[in-house]
Scaffold this motif. Structure first.
Motif, PDB file in Angstrom:
ATOM      1  N   LYS A   7     -12.965   3.518  -7.447  1.00  0.00           N
ATOM      2  CA  LYS A   7     -11.683   3.219  -6.805  1.00  0.00           C
ATOM      3  C   LYS A   7     -11.518   3.979  -5.500  1.00  0.00           C
ATOM      4  CE  LYS A   7      -6.722   2.723  -7.509  1.00  0.00           C
ATOM      5  NZ  LYS A   7      -5.617   2.637  -8.480  1.00  0.00           N
ATOM      6  N   LEU A   8     -12.007   5.234  -5.451  1.00  0.00           N
ATOM      7  CA  LEU A   8     -11.811   6.070  -4.271  1.00  0.00           C
ATOM      8  C   LEU A   8     -13.089   6.786  -3.894  1.00  0.00           C
ATOM      9  CD1 LEU A   8     -10.149   7.712  -2.164  1.00  0.00           C
ATOM     10  CD2 LEU A   8      -9.491   9.251  -4.034  1.00  0.00           C
ATOM     11  N   ILE A   9     -13.413   6.747  -2.609  1.00  0.00           N
ATOM     12  CA  ILE A   9     -14.497   7.576  -2.089  1.00  0.00           C
ATOM     13  C   ILE A   9     -13.929   8.427  -0.967  1.00  0.00           C
ATOM     14  CG2 ILE A   9     -15.310   5.763  -0.501  1.00  0.00           C
ATOM     15  CD1 ILE A   9     -18.142   6.970  -0.892  1.00  0.00           C
ATOM     16  N   GLU A 140     -12.228   0.801  -3.491  1.00  0.00           N
ATOM     17  CA  GLU A 140     -10.975   0.190  -3.058  1.00  0.00           C
ATOM     18  C   GLU A 140     -10.358   0.975  -1.908  1.00  0.00           C
ATOM     19  OE1 GLU A 140      -8.118  -0.665  -6.148  1.00  0.00           O
ATOM     20  OE2 GLU A 140      -9.717  -0.825  -7.648  1.00  0.00           O
ATOM     21  N   HIS A 141     -10.516   2.277  -1.961  1.00  0.00           N
ATOM     22  CA  HIS A 141      -9.923   3.154  -0.952  1.00  0.00           C
ATOM     23  C   HIS A 141     -10.986   4.089  -0.377  1.00  0.00           C
ATOM     24  CE1 HIS A 141      -5.720   2.176  -2.109  1.00  0.00           C
ATOM     25  NE2 HIS A 141      -6.253   2.032  -3.311  1.00  0.00           N
ATOM     26  N   MET A 304      -6.341   0.323   9.345  1.00  0.00           N
ATOM     27  CA  MET A 304      -6.993  -0.587   8.390  1.00  0.00           C
ATOM     28  C   MET A 304      -6.444  -0.319   6.994  1.00  0.00           C
ATOM     29  SD  MET A 304     -11.001  -0.717   9.595  1.00  0.00           S
ATOM     30  CE  MET A 304     -11.405  -1.874   8.273  1.00  0.00           C
ATOM     31  N   ARG A 305      -6.153  -1.362   6.289  1.00  0.00           N
ATOM     32  CA  ARG A 305      -5.580  -1.260   4.948  1.00  0.00           C
ATOM     33  C   ARG A 305      -6.518  -0.497   4.018  1.00  0.00           C
ATOM     34  NH1 ARG A 305      -1.702  -3.954   1.942  1.00  0.00           N
ATOM     35  NH2 ARG A 305      -2.110  -4.115  -0.298  1.00  0.00           N
ATOM     36  N   ASP A 306      -5.957   0.467   3.302  1.00  0.00           N
ATOM     37  CA  ASP A 306      -6.662   1.262   2.299  1.00  0.00           C
ATOM     38  C   ASP A 306      -7.764   2.152   2.876  1.00  0.00           C
ATOM     39  OD1 ASP A 306      -5.040   0.202   0.335  1.00  0.00           O
ATOM     40  OD2 ASP A 306      -6.425  -1.427  -0.135  1.00  0.00           O
ATOM     41  N   VAL A 307      -7.718   2.385   4.195  1.00  0.00           N
ATOM     42  CA  VAL A 307      -8.579   3.396   4.822  1.00  0.00           C
ATOM     43  C   VAL A 307      -7.654   4.505   5.317  1.00  0.00           C
ATOM     44  CG1 VAL A 307     -10.200   3.937   6.678  1.00  0.00           C
ATOM     45  CG2 VAL A 307     -10.331   1.721   5.505  1.00  0.00           C
ATOM     46  N   TRP A 308      -7.881   5.694   4.814  1.00  0.00           N
ATOM     47  CA  TRP A 308      -7.020   6.837   5.099  1.00  0.00           C
ATOM     48  C   TRP A 308      -7.794   7.901   5.862  1.00  0.00           C
ATOM     49  CZ3 TRP A 308      -2.300   6.153   2.201  1.00  0.00           C
ATOM     50  CH2 TRP A 308      -2.380   5.163   1.211  1.00  0.00           C
ATOM     51  N   ALA A 309      -7.099   8.757   6.568  1.00  0.00           N
ATOM     52  CA  ALA A 309      -7.745   9.878   7.259  1.00  0.00           C
ATOM     53  C   ALA A 309      -6.839  11.098   7.167  1.00  0.00           C
ATOM     54  CB  ALA A 309      -8.031   9.529   8.717  1.00  0.00           C
ATOM     55  N   VAL A 330      -2.141  11.912  -0.110  1.00  0.00           N
ATOM     56  CA  VAL A 330      -2.905  10.660  -0.132  1.00  0.00           C
ATOM     57  C   VAL A 330      -3.376  10.333  -1.543  1.00  0.00           C
ATOM     58  CG1 VAL A 330      -5.071   9.590   0.612  1.00  0.00           C
ATOM     59  CG2 VAL A 330      -3.600  10.730   2.284  1.00  0.00           C
ATOM     60  N   ALA A 331      -3.806  11.336  -2.279  1.00  0.00           N
ATOM     61  CA  ALA A 331      -4.235  11.100  -3.660  1.00  0.00           C
ATOM     62  C   ALA A 331      -3.098  10.522  -4.484  1.00  0.00           C
ATOM     63  CB  ALA A 331      -4.731  12.406  -4.276  1.00  0.00           C
ATOM     64  N   GLU A 332      -1.906  11.046  -4.301  1.00  0.00           N
ATOM     65  CA  GLU A 332      -0.759  10.542  -5.066  1.00  0.00           C
ATOM     66  C   GLU A 332      -0.359   9.136  -4.628  1.00  0.00           C
ATOM     67  OE1 GLU A 332       2.426  13.334  -5.340  1.00  0.00           O
ATOM     68  OE2 GLU A 332       1.186  14.805  -6.403  1.00  0.00           O
ATOM     69  N   LEU A 333      -0.488   8.843  -3.346  1.00  0.00           N
ATOM     70  CA  LEU A 333      -0.217   7.489  -2.872  1.00  0.00           C
ATOM     71  C   LEU A 333      -1.184   6.484  -3.478  1.00  0.00           C
ATOM     72  CD1 LEU A 333       0.532   8.249   0.884  1.00  0.00           C
ATOM     73  CD2 LEU A 333       2.118   7.170  -0.726  1.00  0.00           C
ATOM     74  N   ILE A 334      -2.453   6.839  -3.511  1.00  0.00           N
ATOM     75  CA  ILE A 334      -3.467   5.949  -4.084  1.00  0.00           C
ATOM     76  C   ILE A 334      -3.222   5.747  -5.579  1.00  0.00           C
ATOM     77  CG2 ILE A 334      -5.947   5.783  -4.639  1.00  0.00           C
ATOM     78  CD1 ILE A 334      -6.469   7.151  -1.910  1.00  0.00           C
ATOM     79  N   ALA A 335      -2.670   6.786  -6.221  1.00  0.00           N
ATOM     80  CA  ALA A 335      -2.363   6.690  -7.658  1.00  0.00           C
ATOM     81  C   ALA A 335      -1.067   5.920  -7.921  1.00  0.00           C
ATOM     82  CB  ALA A 335      -2.277   8.082  -8.262  1.00  0.00           C
ATOM     83  N   GLY A 336      -0.390   5.490  -6.848  1.00  0.00           N
ATOM     84  CA  GLY A 336       0.791   4.665  -7.027  1.00  0.00           C
ATOM     85  C   GLY A 336       2.120   5.372  -6.843  1.00  0.00           C
ATOM     86  N   ARG A 337       2.076   6.655  -6.462  1.00  0.00           N
ATOM     87  CA  ARG A 337       3.324   7.378  -6.255  1.00  0.00           C
ATOM     88  C   ARG A 337       3.839   7.156  -4.831  1.00  0.00           C
ATOM     89  NH1 ARG A 337       2.952  13.074  -9.619  1.00  0.00           N
ATOM     90  NH2 ARG A 337       2.142  12.166 -11.549  1.00  0.00           N
TER      91      ARG A 337
END
Length: 465
Positions: A7-9, A140-141, A304-309, A330-337
Motif C-alpha cells: 500500500k505504501l512505499i 498505492e501511495h 500528483m494524486r497519492d504521491v507525497w513529499a 502523512v502516515a495518518e492521512l494515508i491510514a484515513g485520518r
C-alpha cells in the motif's frame, strides 16, 4: 525481476521517512521503506547526531584546558590530553546504537526495510536495486523523503583539502588550520568545535554578519565568543577559489583590490544544503516544483494524486523535527485520518557557543506582519542557575502582541538554551499570553526562569531585574 505489491512505499530512511514508515505500520498500513545505505539519514548518520557528539567532546576538552589556570571556584587541571581517535570511535558508537534502534523499531512495527537504490518509474511504481537483486514495487501511495545534501561551490568543488560537513565529521585528526566558507549554523557549529580542539580557524562570510538569517541581538554573544576563542571572522568576504600556485584559498575582502591568500590544511564549504531531487527518476513524474524543491500543499501532497513529499526536499526550514512531524501526519492521512500541517511554530536551534533558539516571530518579523508589539528580555546575568554554571552570557526574549498580550515569538541565546525550545514551541502552540507564562510556576534555580521573568518584564513588573 521480483514483483512486490504494497500500500505504501517510502523513499528515504531519514527522520521523516522512518517516522512515516513506523507510524503507517502502527496504523495497519502495509509499508516498505527503501533506504540506500542505512536508516537514520543525514541527521543520524552524518549530521545532527555526530556533530553534537563532536561539539560535546570539544567543549569537554576546552573546559579541561581552560582550567589549567585556576577557575573562579578553585578548580585547576593540568596536562589535559585528548585521544581524537577514541573520540571519533565514541561518536560512531552513538550513531550505530541509534541506527540499530531505528532498525529495531521498524522491525517491531512490521515495517519492511529494503536497503537499496530506489528509482521511480511512475507515480505507482519503484524499482529497487538491492543486494539480493532488482525488485519492482507497486504501491498505492509513494512518499518521497530523499532529504538534502551539502551545497557545493563551482569555484571550490569538494575533493582533496576542500570538504563538506560530511567529511568534517569523519576526520582522522584535528587539522592545524581550517578555513570555513560560510558563517551559517553548520559552519559555525563545526568551526567552533574544531577551534576548541586546537585548530586555527578562519571564517569567510560573503554577507556583512555571521549567522545572516538570525537577528543581530541574538548573534552578538556568539560573535563575542568566537573572538574569545581566537576564531578569525572575515565578513563581506568572498572565497574566489584555490590558488593555482600553492593551493591556498584566495579571498577577496570587502573593498579590497587584491585577493588575500589563506594557507590552510582544510577548507570546509558550509554554504547551505540542496534538496536531493536527482538520481532516482523524479523527472519521470509530472510534479509541480517550487524552484529546486517539490511543491506540496498543507497535507504534504504533491500535484500528483497519492504521491507525497516530506522533509528537506519540500523546502525550508530544513529541520529533522519538521520532517518527522510531516511524516507522522502523512502516515495518518494515508491510514484515513484527517490531518493538515499547520504548526504554530517550528523551533530552530543553532548549536553554537552559546546556543541560539528561536520559535515564532522575531520582533522585526512581528512588526512586518502588522502587529503592534511589546518586546522584553531577561539576561542570564541575573539568573541564579547561569551564575552557578559560571556562564551567564545571553538572555531570553519574548515578543507579544501589545493589544491582547498573545505571545508571537520567543528567542534565547545562552548555554544549553536548546533545552528550552520545546517549552517555547508549546507556549506558542497553545496560544499562550504573557500572563499565562508569568503565572506559571517555574522551577528554581533553572535557566527556564528567565522565560517567566521576560514575560513579567513585558507586563511591567519583572521581579529580579
Amino acid at each position: 525481476m521480483e514483483e512486490i505489491v504494497t500500500k505504501l512505499i517510502v523513499i528515504g530512511g531519514g527522520p521523516g521517512g522512518y517516522v512515516t514508515a513506523i507510524r503507517a505500520s502502527q496504523l495497519g498500513v502495509p509499508t516498505i521503506l527503501v533506504e540506500e545505505t542505512q536508516p537514520g539519514g543525514t541527521c543520524l548518520n552524518i549530521g545532527c547526531i555526530p556533530s553534537k557528539a563532536l561539539i560535546h567532546v570539544a567543549e569537554a576538552y576546552h573546559q579541561a584546558r581552560s582550567r589549567e589556570a585556576q577557575s573562579p571556584f578553585g578548580l585547576s587541571v593540568s596536562g589535559a590530553q585528548l585521544d581524537f581517535g577514541k573520540s571519533i570511535a565514541w561518536k560512531d558508537g552513538i550513531v550505530a546504537r541509534l541506527t540499530s534502534g531505528v532498525t529495531g523499531l521498524l522491525k517491531k512495527y512490521k515495517a519492511a526495510l529494503l536497503i537499496g537504490r530506489a528509482e521511480l518509474i511512475d507515480g505507482k511504481t519503484v524499482v529497487v536495486q538491492s543486494a539480493t537483486g532488482a525488485k519492482r514495487i507497486r504501491a498505492e501511495h509513494v512518499v518521497i523523503a530523499t532529504g538534502s545534501r551539502p551545497a557545493a561551490l563551482p569555484n571550490l568543488p569538494f575533493g582533496d583539502k576542500v570538504i563538506s560537513s560530511t567529511e568534517a565529521l569523519s576526520l582522522n585528526g584535528v587539522p592545524a588550520s581550517l578555513a570555513i566558507v560560510g558563517a551559517g549554523y553548520i559552519g559555525l557549529e563545526l568551526g567552533t568545535a574544531l577551534a576548541k580542539l586546537g585548530a586555527s580557524v578562519t571564517v569567510v562570510e560573503a554577507t556583512d554578519k555571521i549567522l545572516p538569517t538570525w537577528d543581530a541581538e541574538l548573534t552578538r554573544p556568539v560573535a563575542a565568543r568566537l573572538e574569545a576563542l581566537g576564531i578569525r571572522v572575515l565578513t563581506g568576504a568572498r572565497a574566489l577559489g584555490l590558488s593555482t600556485k600553492d593551493g591556498s584559498l584566495e579571498v577577496l575582502e570587502n573593498g579590497a583590490v587584491h585577493a588575500t591568500a589563506l594557507s590552510v590544511d582544510r577548507i570546509l564549504v558550509a554554504v547551505g544544503r540542496r534538496p536531493r531531487t536527482e538520481g532516482f527518476g523524479l523527472d519521470r513524474l509530472d510534479l509541480d516544483m517550487d524552484g529546486s524543491f517539490i511543491r506540496v500543499d498543507d497535507r504534504c501532497m504533491t500535484s500528483m494524486r497519492d504521491v507525497w513529499a516530506i522533509g528537506d526536499v519540500t523546502g525550508e526550514p530544513m529541520l529533522a523535527h519538521r520532517a518527522m512531524a510531516q511524516g507522522e501526519m502523512v502516515a495518518e492521512l494515508i491510514a484515513g485520518r484527517r490531518r493538515r500541517f499547520d504548526p504554530a511554530a517550528i523551533p530552530a536551534v543553532c548549536f553554537t557557543d552559546p546556543e541560539i533558539v528561536s520559535a515564532g516571530l522575531s520582533p522585526a518579523d512581528a512588526k512586518a506582519a502588522g502587529h503592534e508589539v511589546v518586546v522584553a528580555t531577561f539576561p542570564f546575568v541575573a539568573n541564579g542557575r547561569a551564575m552557578t554554571q559560571d556562564d551567564d552570557a545571553g538572555f531570553v526574549r519574548v515578543v507579544a502582541n501589545a493589544l491582547d498580550e498573545r505571545v508571537l515569538g520567543i528567542q534565547a541565546v545562552g548555554r544549553e538554551v536548546s533545552e528550552l525550545s520545546a517549552t517555547f514551541g508549546l507556549a506558542l502552540e497553545m496560544g499562550a499570553r504573557l500572563q499565562d507564562i508569568a503565572a506559571t510556576i517555574h522551577t528554581h534555580p533553572t535557566r527556564g526562569e528567565a522565560l517567566q521573568e521576560a514575560a513579567l518584564r513585558a507586563l511591567g513588573h519583572a521581579l529580579h531585574l
